[in-house]
Design a protein around this motif. Sequence first.
Motif, mmCIF file in Angstrom:
data_model
loop_
_atom_site.group_PDB
_atom_site.id
_atom_site.type_symbol
_atom_site.label_atom_id
_atom_site.label_comp_id
_atom_site.label_asym_id
_atom_site.label_seq_id
_atom_site.Cartn_x
_atom_site.Cartn_y
_atom_site.Cartn_z
ATOM 1 N N SER A 63 0.816 -1.120 0.081
ATOM 2 C CA SER A 63 -0.149 0.062 0.036
ATOM 3 C C SER A 63 1.006 1.501 0.046
ATOM 4 O O SER A 63 2.065 0.977 0.224
ATOM 5 N N GLY A 64 0.161 2.404 -0.511
ATOM 6 C CA GLY A 64 0.965 3.664 -0.493
ATOM 7 C C GLY A 64 0.346 4.885 -0.663
ATOM 8 O O GLY A 64 -0.873 5.003 -0.837
ATOM 9 N N VAL A 65 1.146 5.751 -0.986
ATOM 10 C CA VAL A 65 0.497 7.096 -1.533
ATOM 11 C C VAL A 65 0.747 7.652 -2.670
ATOM 12 O O VAL A 65 2.033 7.611 -2.954
ATOM 13 N N VAL A 66 0.041 8.013 -3.480
ATOM 14 C CA VAL A 66 0.388 8.289 -5.028
ATOM 15 C C VAL A 66 1.312 9.756 -4.787
ATOM 16 O O VAL A 66 0.826 10.740 -4.224
ATOM 17 N N ALA A 67 2.477 9.568 -5.673
ATOM 18 C CA ALA A 67 3.452 10.673 -5.573
ATOM 19 C C ALA A 67 3.356 11.305 -6.748
ATOM 20 O O ALA A 67 3.614 12.786 -6.733
ATOM 21 N N GLU A 68 2.967 10.949 -7.796
ATOM 22 C CA GLU A 68 3.152 11.309 -9.186
ATOM 23 C C GLU A 68 2.303 10.685 -10.177
ATOM 24 O O GLU A 68 1.998 9.559 -10.042
ATOM 25 N N VAL A 69 1.537 11.321 -11.033
ATOM 26 C CA VAL A 69 0.782 10.720 -12.218
ATOM 27 C C VAL A 69 1.132 11.142 -13.254
ATOM 28 O O VAL A 69 1.498 12.393 -13.562
ATOM 29 N N GLY A 70 0.972 10.281 -14.488
ATOM 30 C CA GLY A 70 1.246 10.690 -15.962
ATOM 31 C C GLY A 70 0.034 11.565 -16.485
ATOM 32 O O GLY A 70 -1.079 11.547 -15.822
ATOM 33 N N ASP A 71 0.204 12.248 -17.485
ATOM 34 C CA ASP A 71 -0.813 13.121 -18.100
ATOM 35 C C ASP A 71 -2.077 12.490 -18.386
ATOM 36 O O ASP A 71 -3.014 13.219 -18.481
ATOM 37 N N GLU A 72 -1.999 11.341 -18.381
ATOM 38 C CA GLU A 72 -3.254 10.643 -19.181
ATOM 39 C C GLU A 72 -4.084 9.835 -18.160
ATOM 40 O O GLU A 72 -5.139 9.140 -18.092
ATOM 41 N N VAL A 73 -3.495 9.939 -16.908
ATOM 42 C CA VAL A 73 -4.043 9.045 -15.600
ATOM 43 C C VAL A 73 -5.223 9.829 -15.277
ATOM 44 O O VAL A 73 -5.315 10.898 -14.818
ATOM 45 N N THR A 74 -6.215 9.029 -14.949
ATOM 46 C CA THR A 74 -7.741 9.536 -14.504
ATOM 47 C C THR A 74 -8.047 8.665 -13.215
ATOM 48 O O THR A 74 -8.941 9.162 -12.506
ATOM 49 N N VAL A 78 -2.540 12.708 -6.982
ATOM 50 C CA VAL A 78 -1.570 12.774 -6.070
ATOM 51 C C VAL A 78 -2.246 12.999 -4.758
ATOM 52 O O VAL A 78 -3.017 13.626 -4.515
ATOM 53 N N GLY A 79 -1.614 11.936 -3.855
ATOM 54 C CA GLY A 79 -1.997 12.111 -2.345
ATOM 55 C C GLY A 79 -2.937 11.232 -2.054
ATOM 56 O O GLY A 79 -3.262 10.786 -0.856
ATOM 57 N N ASP A 80 -3.509 10.488 -3.194
ATOM 58 C CA ASP A 80 -4.529 9.381 -2.850
ATOM 59 C C ASP A 80 -3.969 8.154 -2.252
ATOM 60 O O ASP A 80 -2.681 7.750 -2.399
#
Length: 360
Positions: A63-74, A78-80
């Motif tokens: 488990s973890g915390v989203v640190a970075e997302v790509g341009d097409e990620v929906t 970040v932070g989820d």
Amino acid sequence: MVQAMIARGVDTEPEIGEVVLPEPGAEDVRVSVRAAGVCHSDLSMIDGVLSPSFPLVLGHEASGVVAEVGDEVTRVAVGDHVVLNWTPPCRACWFCQQQEPWLCTATEGITSVPRGALPDGTPSHVTLGVGALAEEVVVGENAVIPIPAELPLAESALVGCAVVTGVGAVRNNARVRPGESVVVIGIGGVGLSAIAGARLCGAGPIIAVDVSEAKRDLAMAAGATEFLVAEQGTAKAVRGLTEGRGADVALECVGRSQAIRTAWQCSRRGARIVVLGVGSKDDHVSFSGLELYHFARSISASVYGSADPDTDVPKLATAVRDGELDLNTLVTHRIGLADVPAAFERMRQGEGGRSLVLFG
């Protein structure tokens, strides 16, 4: 660079090393890992049961915390808070179209994939497409499943493998009904999850069987009503607890032919037997044609709990939030990354439940 638990080859001691992760692509997500479970499948990577490529970043249950997302990620931002999915379905192959995403051809037979590199430029690989025994991972967005922020983030790591496998096998394969008797063979992380799943379904009695008496308290805390030490008279003892018939359902969580035979012998005529353990290709189990006919028992294997993680993980998260599922009963050791080799040794010796690596 991030620190990770790296295996250099079969029968080598894994060690902490540095890995250079790739930059996330347009559909990728970088996750800061907060916790990762040490799973028997990870041990199988270095014991020669499975055949990954090396050098290999171990781990897949996290488990973890989203640190970075790509341009097409929906799917996430970040932070989820997220649980990682080591077998993300493609949703397009024949099996996915038949509502069997756990058999997706996109992940079939894959033990590792190339991702990142060592500091000297040597290409590295990650276990089951994840490599979760690391400070960070980069995965496709279909490999992350959002969970409510109010859930315990560390313990939620177990939902991504042990819990969805154990509870899924109970619900999706065995389809346990209230009042049915269940015997669980092998009380590790998956076995404890299977016990918890049987309790959620209202089963009873729930009989835990393990070679070690030390597993008794763990099994009872997870929801078992009875505990037996595996020995020659195990089947007779189970029949004594089930009005002389044997269990309605047997769940084998070891992956060894002897344990599969024990599950068979502990079951009543017409019982449902589900094999959850990942066994060796050289460990054969046999049945005579007569006993297959006479006992009319069904045997099936459960791959990832025959679950669709995108729907089953949120359901399990709800059970955790509502207090129906206590993840703390599955964890016996909370450790650091350097303690992973000792966790593997406990696993080899059949000691304890899940070891949970905590980051940060």
